[in-house]
Design a protein around this motif. Sequence first.
Motif, PDB file in Angstrom:
ATOM      1  N   VAL A   1       0.845  -1.199   0.000  1.00  0.00           N
ATOM      2  CA  VAL A   1       0.000   0.000   0.000  1.00  0.00           C
ATOM      3  C   VAL A   1       0.878   1.245   0.000  1.00  0.00           C
ATOM      4  O   VAL A   1       0.648   2.188  -0.779  1.00  0.00           O
ATOM      5  CB  VAL A   1      -0.962  -0.008   1.209  1.00  0.00           C
ATOM      6  N   LEU A   2       1.892   1.262   0.843  1.00  0.00           N
ATOM      7  CA  LEU A   2       2.795   2.411   0.930  1.00  0.00           C
ATOM      8  C   LEU A   2       3.459   2.676  -0.413  1.00  0.00           C
ATOM      9  O   LEU A   2       3.462   3.810  -0.908  1.00  0.00           O
ATOM     10  CB  LEU A   2       3.845   2.166   2.018  1.00  0.00           C
ATOM     11  N   GLU A   3       4.021   1.643  -1.018  1.00  0.00           N
ATOM     12  CA  GLU A   3       4.720   1.826  -2.292  1.00  0.00           C
ATOM     13  C   GLU A   3       3.766   2.261  -3.401  1.00  0.00           C
ATOM     14  O   GLU A   3       4.116   3.096  -4.236  1.00  0.00           O
ATOM     15  CB  GLU A   3       5.477   0.562  -2.680  1.00  0.00           C
ATOM     16  N   THR A   4       2.566   1.705  -3.417  1.00  0.00           N
ATOM     17  CA  THR A   4       1.582   2.109  -4.417  1.00  0.00           C
ATOM     18  C   THR A   4       1.218   3.579  -4.234  1.00  0.00           C
ATOM     19  O   THR A   4       1.134   4.329  -5.214  1.00  0.00           O
ATOM     20  CB  THR A   4       0.319   1.228  -4.331  1.00  0.00           C
ATOM     21  N   ALA A   5       1.017   3.997  -3.005  1.00  0.00           N
ATOM     22  CA  ALA A   5       0.690   5.403  -2.736  1.00  0.00           C
ATOM     23  C   ALA A   5       1.829   6.314  -3.187  1.00  0.00           C
ATOM     24  O   ALA A   5       1.596   7.346  -3.832  1.00  0.00           O
ATOM     25  CB  ALA A   5       0.406   5.598  -1.244  1.00  0.00           C
ATOM     26  N   LEU A   6       3.060   5.937  -2.886  1.00  0.00           N
ATOM     27  CA  LEU A   6       4.206   6.784  -3.231  1.00  0.00           C
ATOM     28  C   LEU A   6       4.416   6.895  -4.736  1.00  0.00           C
ATOM     29  O   LEU A   6       4.974   7.885  -5.217  1.00  0.00           O
ATOM     30  CB  LEU A   6       5.466   6.261  -2.547  1.00  0.00           C
ATOM     31  N   GLU A   7       3.952   5.900  -5.486  1.00  0.00           N
ATOM     32  CA  GLU A   7       4.068   5.970  -6.946  1.00  0.00           C
ATOM     33  C   GLU A   7       3.243   7.106  -7.536  1.00  0.00           C
ATOM     34  O   GLU A   7       3.499   7.532  -8.664  1.00  0.00           O
ATOM     35  CB  GLU A   7       3.630   4.642  -7.582  1.00  0.00           C
ATOM     36  N   THR A   8       2.286   7.603  -6.793  1.00  0.00           N
ATOM     37  CA  THR A   8       1.437   8.681  -7.310  1.00  0.00           C
ATOM     38  C   THR A   8       2.079  10.055  -7.171  1.00  0.00           C
ATOM     39  O   THR A   8       1.552  11.028  -7.707  1.00  0.00           O
ATOM     40  CB  THR A   8       0.065   8.692  -6.597  1.00  0.00           C
ATOM     41  N   LEU A   9       3.192  10.136  -6.469  1.00  0.00           N
ATOM     42  CA  LEU A   9       3.844  11.430  -6.256  1.00  0.00           C
ATOM     43  C   LEU A   9       4.576  11.916  -7.502  1.00  0.00           C
ATOM     44  O   LEU A   9       5.163  11.130  -8.233  1.00  0.00           O
ATOM     45  CB  LEU A   9       4.878  11.324  -5.126  1.00  0.00           C
ATOM     46  N   ASP A  10       4.573  13.205  -7.676  1.00  0.00           N
ATOM     47  CA  ASP A  10       5.367  13.828  -8.728  1.00  0.00           C
ATOM     48  C   ASP A  10       6.802  13.892  -8.220  1.00  0.00           C
ATOM     49  O   ASP A  10       7.127  14.718  -7.372  1.00  0.00           O
ATOM     50  CB  ASP A  10       4.824  15.227  -9.019  1.00  0.00           C
ATOM     51  N   ARG A  11       7.660  13.014  -8.715  1.00  0.00           N
ATOM     52  CA  ARG A  11       9.033  12.918  -8.211  1.00  0.00           C
ATOM     53  C   ARG A  11       9.907  14.099  -8.640  1.00  0.00           C
ATOM     54  O   ARG A  11      11.022  14.246  -8.154  1.00  0.00           O
ATOM     55  CB  ARG A  11       9.674  11.600  -8.635  1.00  0.00           C
TER      56      ARG A  11
ATOM     57  N   ALA B   1      -7.245   4.577  -6.818  1.00  0.00           N
ATOM     58  CA  ALA B   1      -7.801   5.929  -6.939  1.00  0.00           C
ATOM     59  C   ALA B   1      -7.879   6.614  -5.574  1.00  0.00           C
ATOM     60  O   ALA B   1      -7.588   7.812  -5.446  1.00  0.00           O
ATOM     61  CB  ALA B   1      -9.177   5.876  -7.603  1.00  0.00           C
ATOM     62  N   GLU B   2      -8.261   5.850  -4.544  1.00  0.00           N
ATOM     63  CA  GLU B   2      -8.318   6.412  -3.186  1.00  0.00           C
ATOM     64  C   GLU B   2      -6.924   6.822  -2.706  1.00  0.00           C
ATOM     65  O   GLU B   2      -6.757   7.874  -2.070  1.00  0.00           O
ATOM     66  CB  GLU B   2      -8.933   5.402  -2.223  1.00  0.00           C
ATOM     67  N   LEU B   3      -5.918   5.998  -3.008  1.00  0.00           N
ATOM     68  CA  LEU B   3      -4.545   6.332  -2.617  1.00  0.00           C
ATOM     69  C   LEU B   3      -4.047   7.570  -3.363  1.00  0.00           C
ATOM     70  O   LEU B   3      -3.378   8.431  -2.785  1.00  0.00           O
ATOM     71  CB  LEU B   3      -3.617   5.144  -2.867  1.00  0.00           C
ATOM     72  N   THR B   4      -4.381   7.672  -4.637  1.00  0.00           N
ATOM     73  CA  THR B   4      -4.000   8.851  -5.418  1.00  0.00           C
ATOM     74  C   THR B   4      -4.629  10.105  -4.821  1.00  0.00           C
ATOM     75  O   THR B   4      -3.949  11.129  -4.652  1.00  0.00           O
ATOM     76  CB  THR B   4      -4.426   8.674  -6.891  1.00  0.00           C
ATOM     77  N   ALA B   5      -5.914  10.029  -4.486  1.00  0.00           N
ATOM     78  CA  ALA B   5      -6.601  11.177  -3.882  1.00  0.00           C
ATOM     79  C   ALA B   5      -6.006  11.535  -2.530  1.00  0.00           C
ATOM     80  O   ALA B   5      -5.826  12.720  -2.198  1.00  0.00           O
ATOM     81  CB  ALA B   5      -8.093  10.887  -3.751  1.00  0.00           C
ATOM     82  N   ALA B   6      -5.664  10.524  -1.742  1.00  0.00           N
ATOM     83  CA  ALA B   6      -5.086  10.766  -0.416  1.00  0.00           C
ATOM     84  C   ALA B   6      -3.736  11.471  -0.533  1.00  0.00           C
ATOM     85  O   ALA B   6      -3.482  12.459   0.165  1.00  0.00           O
ATOM     86  CB  ALA B   6      -4.928   9.453   0.340  1.00  0.00           C
TER      87      ALA B   6
END
Length: 180
Positions: free
Chosen positions: A19-29, A165-170
């Motif tokens: 979950v953590l890694e999936t969430a972090l993939e949504t960040l603009d690096r 989608a929820e992780l991206t929004a979070a």
Amino acid sequence: MRILAISGSLRATSSNGAVLETALETLDRSTWTVTYGEIGTLPHFNQDLDGEDAIPHAAVAALRSAVAEADALLFVSPEYAHGVPGTLKNAIDWLVSTGELGGKPTAVITASPHPAGGEFAYTQLRETLGMLHAELVDDACLRIPVVGTKLDRETGRVRDETTRAELTAALSALTKSAQA
């Protein structure tokens, strides 16, 4: 901008790590740098080792420094025995006396195989972090129920599109709060 990511699970292949890694993939690096909070090597919290003249253990000093340097915090945790895992609570205990969490935009995400999504750990983490004056970003906090059915074990990521989608929004809510 820096985000500090802390997993409440030390397992190499944990659901919460996915979950953590999936969430972090949504960040603009190009805008965000990720630092991982290492909590597995922290000594057991002992106030005698945390007094005015005490020199903190190297792992404690590193955690405190990482929190101080972060612009936002992301906690992702399982629930054990209806509560926060001991290693994560221990890490937070080391932050009580120094104030690094104060005012930091913070997200709490719990993921559990149970239908409540780690509700007890979620509530405890929010209570504890709020008491330490972390700025909990409500739109960045979520519970993920029945997490095992939402993972791709081969990739170590969340495959369920609704959860992604929820992780991206979070993460979007967390980063917007940190940039405000």
